[in-house]
Structures are given as C-alpha cells and as structure tokens.
Design a protein around this motif. Structure first.
Motif, PDB file in Angstrom:
ATOM      1  N   LEU A 176     -76.925 108.063 -19.876  1.00 46.90           N
ATOM      2  CA  LEU A 176     -77.434 106.789 -19.337  1.00 46.90           C
ATOM      3  C   LEU A 176     -76.221 105.518 -19.130  1.00 46.90           C
ATOM      4  O   LEU A 176     -75.551 105.391 -20.139  1.00 46.90           O
ATOM      5  CB  LEU A 176     -78.655 106.232 -20.120  1.00 46.90           C
ATOM      6  CG  LEU A 176     -79.484 105.132 -19.561  1.00 46.90           C
ATOM      7  CD1 LEU A 176     -80.448 105.701 -18.421  1.00 46.90           C
ATOM      8  CD2 LEU A 176     -80.452 104.491 -20.516  1.00 46.90           C
ATOM      9  N   THR A 177     -76.060 104.978 -18.135  1.00 47.07           N
ATOM     10  CA  THR A 177     -74.852 104.058 -17.836  1.00 47.07           C
ATOM     11  C   THR A 177     -75.676 102.808 -17.859  1.00 47.07           C
ATOM     12  O   THR A 177     -76.426 102.549 -16.961  1.00 47.07           O
ATOM     13  CB  THR A 177     -74.168 104.355 -16.506  1.00 47.07           C
ATOM     14  OG1 THR A 177     -73.765 105.557 -16.522  1.00 47.07           O
ATOM     15  CG2 THR A 177     -73.116 103.430 -16.324  1.00 47.07           C
ATOM     16  N   ASN A 178     -74.966 101.825 -18.794  1.00 51.68           N
ATOM     17  CA  ASN A 178     -75.669 100.329 -18.451  1.00 51.68           C
ATOM     18  C   ASN A 178     -74.402  99.520 -18.742  1.00 51.68           C
ATOM     19  O   ASN A 178     -73.333  99.806 -18.719  1.00 51.68           O
ATOM     20  CB  ASN A 178     -76.507 100.279 -19.634  1.00 51.68           C
ATOM     21  CG  ASN A 178     -75.406 100.255 -21.057  1.00 51.68           C
ATOM     22  OD1 ASN A 178     -74.403 100.510 -21.205  1.00 51.68           O
ATOM     23  ND2 ASN A 178     -76.405 100.042 -22.275  1.00 51.68           N
ATOM     24  N   SER A 179     -74.645  98.281 -18.459  1.00 53.82           N
ATOM     25  CA  SER A 179     -73.876  97.275 -18.239  1.00 53.82           C
ATOM     26  C   SER A 179     -74.238  95.739 -19.037  1.00 53.82           C
ATOM     27  O   SER A 179     -75.260  95.535 -19.041  1.00 53.82           O
ATOM     28  CB  SER A 179     -73.304  96.956 -16.938  1.00 53.82           C
ATOM     29  OG  SER A 179     -73.759  96.207 -16.306  1.00 53.82           O
ATOM     30  N   LYS A 220     -65.303  85.764 -18.867  1.00 53.58           N
ATOM     31  CA  LYS A 220     -66.479  86.775 -19.279  1.00 53.58           C
ATOM     32  C   LYS A 220     -66.007  87.914 -18.216  1.00 53.58           C
ATOM     33  O   LYS A 220     -65.298  88.059 -17.442  1.00 53.58           O
ATOM     34  CB  LYS A 220     -67.669  86.163 -18.598  1.00 53.58           C
ATOM     35  CG  LYS A 220     -68.271  85.042 -19.501  1.00 53.58           C
ATOM     36  CD  LYS A 220     -69.652  84.589 -19.017  1.00 53.58           C
ATOM     37  CE  LYS A 220     -70.179  83.475 -19.875  1.00 53.58           C
ATOM     38  NZ  LYS A 220     -71.355  83.097 -19.388  1.00 53.58           N
ATOM     39  N   TYR A 221     -66.497  89.406 -18.982  1.00 55.54           N
ATOM     40  CA  TYR A 221     -66.172  90.235 -18.099  1.00 55.54           C
ATOM     41  C   TYR A 221     -67.631  91.259 -17.980  1.00 55.54           C
ATOM     42  O   TYR A 221     -68.410  91.018 -19.129  1.00 55.54           O
ATOM     43  CB  TYR A 221     -65.266  91.672 -18.886  1.00 55.54           C
ATOM     44  CG  TYR A 221     -63.889  90.720 -18.625  1.00 55.54           C
ATOM     45  CD1 TYR A 221     -63.123  91.287 -17.659  1.00 55.54           C
ATOM     46  CD2 TYR A 221     -63.540  89.727 -19.630  1.00 55.54           C
ATOM     47  CE1 TYR A 221     -61.545  90.755 -17.501  1.00 55.54           C
ATOM     48  CE2 TYR A 221     -62.071  89.393 -19.457  1.00 55.54           C
ATOM     49  CZ  TYR A 221     -61.304  89.783 -18.227  1.00 55.54           C
ATOM     50  OH  TYR A 221     -59.961  89.574 -18.554  1.00 55.54           O
ATOM     51  N   GLU A 222     -67.891  92.142 -17.057  1.00 54.06           N
ATOM     52  CA  GLU A 222     -69.109  92.960 -17.050  1.00 54.06           C
ATOM     53  C   GLU A 222     -68.711  94.232 -17.451  1.00 54.06           C
ATOM     54  O   GLU A 222     -67.803  94.779 -16.927  1.00 54.06           O
ATOM     55  CB  GLU A 222     -69.691  93.008 -15.431  1.00 54.06           C
ATOM     56  CG  GLU A 222     -70.937  93.654 -15.521  1.00 54.06           C
ATOM     57  CD  GLU A 222     -72.095  92.998 -16.013  1.00 54.06           C
ATOM     58  OE1 GLU A 222     -73.061  93.596 -16.099  1.00 54.06           O
ATOM     59  OE2 GLU A 222     -71.926  91.590 -16.196  1.00 54.06           O
ATOM     60  N   LEU A 223     -68.975  94.749 -18.629  1.00 54.58           N
ATOM     61  CA  LEU A 223     -68.240  95.906 -19.347  1.00 54.58           C
ATOM     62  C   LEU A 223     -69.668  97.137 -19.262  1.00 54.58           C
ATOM     63  O   LEU A 223     -71.000  96.559 -19.366  1.00 54.58           O
ATOM     64  CB  LEU A 223     -67.896  95.924 -20.700  1.00 54.58           C
ATOM     65  CG  LEU A 223     -66.772  94.784 -20.785  1.00 54.58           C
ATOM     66  CD1 LEU A 223     -66.544  94.834 -22.193  1.00 54.58           C
ATOM     67  CD2 LEU A 223     -65.657  95.221 -19.828  1.00 54.58           C
ATOM     68  N   SER A 224     -69.105  98.059 -18.961  1.00 53.22           N
ATOM     69  CA  SER A 224     -70.051  99.247 -18.703  1.00 53.22           C
ATOM     70  C   SER A 224     -69.963 100.201 -20.104  1.00 53.22           C
ATOM     71  O   SER A 224     -69.154 100.291 -20.707  1.00 53.22           O
ATOM     72  CB  SER A 224     -69.737 100.372 -17.717  1.00 53.22           C
ATOM     73  OG  SER A 224     -70.051  99.599 -16.451  1.00 53.22           O
ATOM     74  N   GLY A 225     -71.032 100.874 -20.365  1.00 54.42           N
ATOM     75  CA  GLY A 225     -71.250 101.750 -21.477  1.00 54.42           C
ATOM     76  C   GLY A 225     -72.024 103.093 -21.266  1.00 54.42           C
ATOM     77  O   GLY A 225     -72.657 103.029 -19.815  1.00 54.42           O
TER      78      GLY A 225
END
Length: 625
Positions: free
Chosen positions: A74-77, A89-94
């Motif tokens: 599952l990819t989220n951010s 601020k950054y939008e980081l994915s996990g």
C-alpha cells in the motif's frame, strides 16, 4: 426529453467509492481501496472470501499492488515539516507491507532500519530471487549520532527489501552531490543499468554493471530517462528529448554496441512492462488509432478483445496477471461515472467490481464529446465538452475549465468537477490548449514561453468556436480551474478582459517570478530545474508581464481564491498575494482557506467544501437560469 433530477452536490465532491484495484499474480485475489461513508478501507478478497477489511485511517492512500500472491503493498503519503530543508513542507510517500500469510512481517518499508528514513523515494521493481520476494525502493540514508538523527543528504540510495522480513540492504549507492541517478533491476535482482545525470552540466551517461558505457549525452534540462529492458532483457531502452523538443526512444544492447532509434513517429500512450523482469512486452498508441501492439500473440489477442468489448467508453487497463488471463479494467465516459471490472479473458466474461460514484445514475451523466477547433494562428486543437443532461444544447451558460499541469490533457470521460457544473445546467468546456500533452511533442512545446499569451487565447478561441456553433452564450461564461488551470482562470479576468463573468482559482499561480524563485529555492538551487523552468516559461525578465497579481487593478470580474494550507506544489502565499493585490485595487474577491489540505484535494471534507464554495460563487455571478 425532460432533464433528470440532479444528484446532491456532495455526490460529485465525494472521493470515488473505489479508488484503486489490484489483482494477485495467481489471479485468485483482489485488493481494493474503497470509501465507505468517509472511511477509507483496504479490502482483500480471495476466491470470493474476505482476507482483510481494515480502515486505513486518515492516511492518504495513493496506490495498491501485489508484491506476490500473498502480500499487498500500500502506497500512502503525508505532508510533513522537515527542519533544515529548503522547503517548509514536503509531501513524502511511504510503502506499507500487508501480508496475507501468517508469519510474515507487516509494517512500513524501512521501519526496521534506524539508518533509513521511513519514506520511499521511487520504485524499481519487485523480483523473485531464490523463492524470496524482494522489492527495490529508493530511500534516504540517515546518520544516527547518539540520540540525534539527521538526513545524510537528500539523494536516494537504492535498497533491496526482503518483503517477508522487511529487512533492507543497499543495492546501489546514492549519486554524488549535484547528481541524479536512476536504475534498472534485472530479473535476477541485479542492478544491471545505471543512469547518472549531472545537474550542473547536464552530462548524462548510461552504464551497465559490467563493461563499457552504453550511451552518453548532454541535456541541460535533464530530459533523459531509463524506460525498461527490451524484449528478452538483452537490451536497454531509454528516452531522450532532442533539441527540437521531440521525445526519441533508443535501444542499445546490454553487452555494448550502437544505439538504434525505435518507435519512430509513434505517439505512445502507455508501455506494457513485465513486472517480474522489467522487460518491455508491448505498447499502446495514443491518438485516433489507440492501437495496442504486444510481442506475444496471445497477449495481443486478449487486449484487442478487451478494448473492443469496451468500445465507446474510455477503458483503462489497471492491472493484470502475468499471462493476461485476468485483467482489471476501469471504464468511464458517457453514461458511466466510473466502473471497475474484473475481466476473465478465456471465458469472455467481465464482472463488475463496483462503481466510483454510485449516487450518480447513468442518465444523470451529462453527454461528453470532443470538439475540434483552430486557434487564431492556425494551430489545430481540441477540447472536451460536457453538456447538462436532458437539456437542448443551445445558448447554454458556460463554465470554462482549463486543466492543470500544464503538461496534461483532458479526455472525453467522466470528470467529477465538470459533471457537477453540468448537473446544475451549465455547459462545461475543457480546452486542450497548446502546451498540453496527448498530441505531438511539437504541440506540447508550442506552449513554451506562452503562459498568459497564446496558451490563454487558445482557451478563449475555443469559447468562440462553441458560440459560433450556437452551443453556448459567450456573454454568460465563467472561468474556473486548479493549479495551472487556476492561473488561467486568474489570467482570464486580468490579462484578458470582457470574456468572463467570474473567475475561480483553486491553488492557482498568481505571480510567476514568485513561482520561479520558490521552485528553484526549494529544489536546493538546482541549475537543471532552473533551466527547465526557463525553457517552459521563457525569459524571467518577462514573467511580470503575464502575472495576474501584477494586473489585479484590471480585473473585470469577481474572483474566488481557494487554496489548501498544506499545498507543497503551489505555495499558499500565491493566493494570499493575489488576494492582497485585489484588495488594494478595490476589486471584489473572496479567499477560502482549506486547513490541512494538499494540492490534490485528497481529503473528502475539504473537497466537498471546495465544490460547494465554487458552485455558490458561480451561481451568484453567472446563474444558469
């Protein structure tokens, strides 16, 4: 024919009830990301029986896939603040590992290693190695000194992660400072090819794990990329942009030799790549033909039948088993607000998985068509026209809805924002102005240096064509858009005049010098990004000439500004600056702030609010009746 009763406005603002679907390699299980009354859930079914049905909480889920037939990824951010970095601020994915088999580890990729940040920076394939499933992910190395943890640098290292144990090892080192790297991992799990680009000089080179350099060149804007391995895995396919702005594809043997150009003069909509090897197995053309070409005749036959079965609608292949015996298809278009199917190819059967917008009936979907027209300078282009259901297409009030990007394009498919306006009695026009994708490279680059100039008049030329055909009343038009579309909406009432009754800009760019300086600064002063922006926007000395903020005093219609406070793509202060300029000029405007919202309106609550505020504003200044 009487117009059908319109659904409630929230039916359009809701996130799709089904957001993504993936099929396991063995074809026995389906994983779905679904919405249930505001609760996003991950649902996994095997042979019709539930394996998992759990809430994902407040996380922003971006994608779901199978690592193997027993494990879901599952990819989220999330939007995070990082101290000491160029941007606030950054939008980081996990990536989250969800095992369906007892005994395997679950959790966030890299969670077991304190020397790697808990974010994934790029995906480089899933491979089966000696019976073990291994995922290849970009990651950010950390330095741990006592109780203090710091980022070593912001450049990605390639890690191999054992999916069963969530243990990571280094597969390839990070690039040197002011360099960017990309990798291809072969079927055996070897990092077989590396692309290295100097962000300072633009020099790039492609090298194999062993042997001589395969290719080299110079591109100041970094428009070169690894695509895949070729048929059988013995070659490398890469893409470069030439000096005329054309994307060109080349293939070179892994063992070394001359590069040869492939797919000449073919516009590619998508590639098909074997997910277990990284080898290219086929492609689908864009444009009118939309032809699919596969290396394997059985695959060719399967996809030809699938696209034929869904003709008349936009059909997107989302996922498939390795033999293409089962395929997940998403359709959209006239009388279809978004439907997901599981296609059993051998048995010629398509079973619906679910609807994206179940509250919108087929007869409530406004008619969608493609309109061809010609710009003032003779350039041919098109746009998508959505009409209110059940109403005569004659002298209708109009919403002009330019897309974001601007390197994007609209297709004749269901668009929740366009359909919301159509349900309230408006014709909606989504122009594919120069600078859009979906046509030739020359068309895309025809937009270079044309923000606020020909890209803007392309939009109004489309309105003139609709008026000429008697479809819309040009005196009853508003312009609405998000991101670049928000810029166009602001430009439509400042750089242009006498065209629109109102303007709505969601996360719109108001000041190009501010955008340029922000983007370059937040990139760490990347020379490559600066060159790419100047190629797209033109001479920085002229950015003020096409900045709506600088022309607020010329605004000839009320303006609504809407912006998410956590936007990491277009700074929130762009809308603040436009609001201040309009206020100083004594012009009517409103500013709506969406707390906790990002650039993509990922939260249902704030997406509904955006739609409600936009509709209220448009109906006030440009009533449909």
């Amino acid at each position: 024919m009487a117009a059908p009763e319109a659904p409630p406005l929230d039916a359009y603002g809701e996130l799709p009830r089904i957001e993504d679907v993936a099929i396991s390699p063995d074809g026995q299980s389906i994983a779905t990301v679904a919405q249930d009354e505001g609760d996003r859930r991950v649902i996994v079914m095997k042979d019709g029986k539930p394996l998992l049905n759990g809430s994902s909480g407040k996380t922003k889920v971006r994608a779901i896939e199978w690592a193997d037939s027993d494990t879901v990824l599952l990819t989220n951010s999330s939007t995070v603040s990082l101290f000491g970095f160029a941007a606030a601020k950054y939008e980081l994915s996990g990536t989250i590992i969800l095992p369906m088999k007892p005994g395997n580890e679950s959790g966030l990729v890299f969670a077991k290693n304190q020397a790697i940040a808990k974010t994934t920076r790029g995906r480089y394939g899933i491979r089966n190695i000696a019976g073990r499933t291994v995922g290849y992910f970009g990651g950010l190395a950390l330095d741990v000194d006592g109780g203090e943890t710091r980022f070593r640098h912001g450049r990605a290292t390639l890690y191999a992660v054992d999916i069963q144990t969530n243990r990571a090892r280094i597969a390839a080192a990070a690039p040197a400072e002011n360099h960017y790297r990309d990798w291809l991992v072969d079927a055996a799990g070897n990092v077989a090819v590396t692309l290295d680009i100097s962000e300072t000089t633009g020099v790039w080179k492609i090298t194999p794990a062993k042997g001589q350099e395969l290719a080299r060149g110079v591109d100041p804007t970094g428009d070169v990329s690894l695509v895949s391995f070729g048929k059988g895995g013995s070659t490398v396919i890469y893409q470069v942009e030439d000096e005329d702005g054309n994307d060109r594809w080349f293939e070179v043997p892994l063992a070394g030799g001359e590069s040869r150009e492939i797919l000449n003069d073919i516009a590619i909509e998508r590639l098909f790549v074997d997910r277990s090897t990284g080898n290219m197995i086929g492609y689908r053309m864009s444009g009118e033909s939309r032809k699919t070409v596969m290396d394997d005749p059985a695959h060719q036959s399967a996809l030809t039948r699938i696209f034929r079965a869904f003709s008349g609608r936009e059909a997107h292949l989302v996922d498939w088993t390795p033999d293409f015996s089962k395929v997940v298809v998403r359709t959209t278009g006239n009388k279809d607000s978004g439907t997901w199917f599981l296609v059993d190819v051998p048995n010629r059967r398509a079973d619906p998985i679910g609807d994206e917008h179940p509250k919108i009936a087929p007869e409530q979907v406004g008619p969608i068509s493609l309109v061809n027209y010609t710009a003032q300078d003779g350039l041919e282009m098109d746009g998508v026209l959505t009409l209110p259901p059940g109403r005569e297409a004659k002298n209708l009030p109009l919403i002009v809805l330019p897309h974001g990007g601007p390197a994007a394009h609209d297709k004749p498919e269901f668009d929740w924002w366009a359909q919301a306006f159509a349900s309230r009695g408006y014709a909606v026009f989504q122009p594919n102005f120069r600078g859009s994708t979906g046509r030739s490279d020359a068309f895309r680059h025809a937009g270079d240096g044309e923000w606020g100039r020909k890209m803007q008049t392309d939009i109004s030329d489309g309105v003139a064509e609709l008026a000429k055909r008697g479809l819309v009343d040009p005196r009853r038009a508003c312009i609405v858009g998000a991101s670049y579309g928000g810029y166009a909406a602001l430009a439509g009432v400042t750089l242009q005049n006498g065209l629109y009754r109102c303007s709505v800009a969601v996360a719109g760019v108001a000041d190009l010098p501010m955008m340029y300086s922000t983007d370059v600064r937040e990139s760490g002063d990347s020379k490559m990004l600066g060159k790419a922006l100047r190629e797209q926007l033109g001479d920085p000395k002229r950015y003020g000439e096409v900045s709506p903020r600088r022309f607020a005093a010329k605004a000839d219609a009320p303006v609504l500004l809407i912006h998410g406070k956590d936007d990491t793509v277009v700074a929130y202060r762009q809308s603040q600056a436009m609001a201040d300029a309009l206020k100083d000029a004594g012009k009517p405007y409103e500013l709506v702030t969406l707390p906790g919202e990002d650039h993509w309106l990922s939260r249902e609550e704030t997406r509904k609010r955006m739609l409600l505020e936009t509709m209220r504003f448009v109906q006030k200044y440009n009533p449909a009746d």
